[in-house]
Design a protein around this motif. Structure first.
Motif, PDB file in Angstrom:
ATOM      1  N   LYS A   1      -1.773   4.286  14.834  1.00  0.00           N
ATOM      2  CA  LYS A   1      -3.125   3.570  15.127  1.00  0.00           C
ATOM      3  C   LYS A   1      -2.584   2.051  14.949  1.00  0.00           C
ATOM      4  O   LYS A   1      -1.834   1.645  14.107  1.00  0.00           O
TER       5      LYS A   1
ATOM      6  N   SER B   1       1.334   6.561  -6.209  1.00  0.00           N
ATOM      7  CA  SER B   1       0.612   5.355  -5.394  1.00  0.00           C
ATOM      8  C   SER B   1       1.058   4.117  -6.360  1.00  0.00           C
ATOM      9  O   SER B   1       0.738   2.884  -5.570  1.00  0.00           O
TER      10      SER B   1
ATOM     11  N   TYR C   1       0.548  11.921  -0.304  1.00  0.00           N
ATOM     12  CA  TYR C   1       0.165  11.084   1.024  1.00  0.00           C
ATOM     13  C   TYR C   1      -0.996  10.280   0.673  1.00  0.00           C
ATOM     14  O   TYR C   1      -2.022  10.726  -0.128  1.00  0.00           O
ATOM     15  N   ALA C   2      -1.020   9.108   1.083  1.00  0.00           N
ATOM     16  CA  ALA C   2      -2.396   8.361   1.213  1.00  0.00           C
ATOM     17  C   ALA C   2      -3.504   9.040   2.105  1.00  0.00           C
ATOM     18  O   ALA C   2      -2.941   9.493   3.071  1.00  0.00           O
ATOM     19  N   ASP C   3      -4.592   8.631   1.694  1.00  0.00           N
ATOM     20  CA  ASP C   3      -5.645   9.515   2.864  1.00  0.00           C
ATOM     21  C   ASP C   3      -5.425   8.998   4.114  1.00  0.00           C
ATOM     22  O   ASP C   3      -5.805   9.923   4.990  1.00  0.00           O
ATOM     23  N   SER C   4      -5.341   7.719   4.183  1.00  0.00           N
ATOM     24  CA  SER C   4      -5.124   7.278   5.574  1.00  0.00           C
ATOM     25  C   SER C   4      -4.227   7.783   6.329  1.00  0.00           C
ATOM     26  O   SER C   4      -4.348   7.630   7.721  1.00  0.00           O
ATOM     27  N   VAL C   5      -3.157   8.323   5.915  1.00  0.00           N
ATOM     28  CA  VAL C   5      -2.150   9.138   6.779  1.00  0.00           C
ATOM     29  C   VAL C   5      -2.091  10.521   6.674  1.00  0.00           C
ATOM     30  O   VAL C   5      -0.944  11.254   7.497  1.00  0.00           O
ATOM     31  N   LYS C   6      -2.692  11.263   5.885  1.00  0.00           N
ATOM     32  CA  LYS C   6      -2.745  12.757   5.826  1.00  0.00           C
ATOM     33  C   LYS C   6      -2.976  13.382   7.162  1.00  0.00           C
ATOM     34  O   LYS C   6      -3.938  12.782   8.031  1.00  0.00           O
TER      35      LYS C   6
ATOM     36  N   ARG D   1      -1.175  13.031   9.767  1.00  0.00           N
ATOM     37  CA  ARG D   1      -0.489  12.271  10.952  1.00  0.00           C
ATOM     38  C   ARG D   1       0.904  11.787  10.434  1.00  0.00           C
ATOM     39  O   ARG D   1       2.011  11.914  11.340  1.00  0.00           O
TER      40      ARG D   1
ATOM     41  N   GLU E   1      -4.038   0.026  12.860  1.00  0.00           N
ATOM     42  CA  GLU E   1      -4.103  -0.127  11.446  1.00  0.00           C
ATOM     43  C   GLU E   1      -2.949   0.250  10.764  1.00  0.00           C
ATOM     44  O   GLU E   1      -2.615  -0.097   9.374  1.00  0.00           O
ATOM     45  N   ASP E   2      -1.876   0.797  11.513  1.00  0.00           N
ATOM     46  CA  ASP E   2      -0.789   1.376  10.686  1.00  0.00           C
ATOM     47  C   ASP E   2       0.314   0.253  10.717  1.00  0.00           C
ATOM     48  O   ASP E   2       1.264   0.412  10.454  1.00  0.00           O
TER      49      ASP E   2
ATOM     50  N   GLU F   1       0.855  -1.084  -0.152  1.00  0.00           N
ATOM     51  CA  GLU F   1       0.144  -0.017  -0.024  1.00  0.00           C
ATOM     52  C   GLU F   1       0.540   1.242  -0.075  1.00  0.00           C
ATOM     53  O   GLU F   1       1.965   1.451   0.811  1.00  0.00           O
TER      54      GLU F   1
END
Length: 129
Positions: free
Chosen positions: A86, A111, A59-64, A66, A88-89, A45
């Motif tokens: 998190k 990506s 950045y991936a949305d999941s880490v923006k 952070r 999930e990281d 990913e």
């Protein structure tokens, strides 16, 4: 180019880690660097990418908000500061270099793993809840 990632470890949720990736030598070209991750049983990913000058980051949305990617071209290193971690990281994190081909100039382009030519060995990040 050989890439060596380091800095992984075990951290509690909400904590921080800083990953680093060192390139063995400069290629003579201006290459984009990125971080990907792979959790068990999941596909690799995209996490973040930074261009040679550092003027563009993706950045991936999941880490923006952070994670922050940065680089030091004089030292041939790229870093990934990870805050507010998190569970999930949790994954093995890989650094990668896009040396050949057209320049990466969008998040979508950044990506794709096949846009990168060299990969590090990975460093484990585990976030406990």
């Amino acid at each position: 180019v050989q890439l060596q990632a380091s800095g992984g470890g075990l951290v509690q949720a909400g904590g921080s880690l800083r990953l680093s990736c060192a390139a063995s030598r400069r290629t003579g070209s201006k290459y984009t660097m990125g971080w990907f991750r792979q959790a068990p049983g999941k596909a690799r990913e995209f996490v973040a990418t930074i261009t040679w000058s550092g003027s563009a980051t993706y950045y991936a949305d999941s880490v923006k908000g952070r994670f922050t990617i940065s680089r030091d071209n004089a030292e041939n290193t790229v870093a990934l500061q990870m805050n507010s971690l998190k569970p999930e990281d949790t994954a093995v994190y890989y650094c990668a270099a896009a040396v050949y081909g057209a320049a990466i100039n969008s998040e979508v382009d950044a990506s794709y793993p096949n846009r990168y030519d060299y990969w590090g060995q990975g460093t484990q990040v585990t976030v406990s809840s």
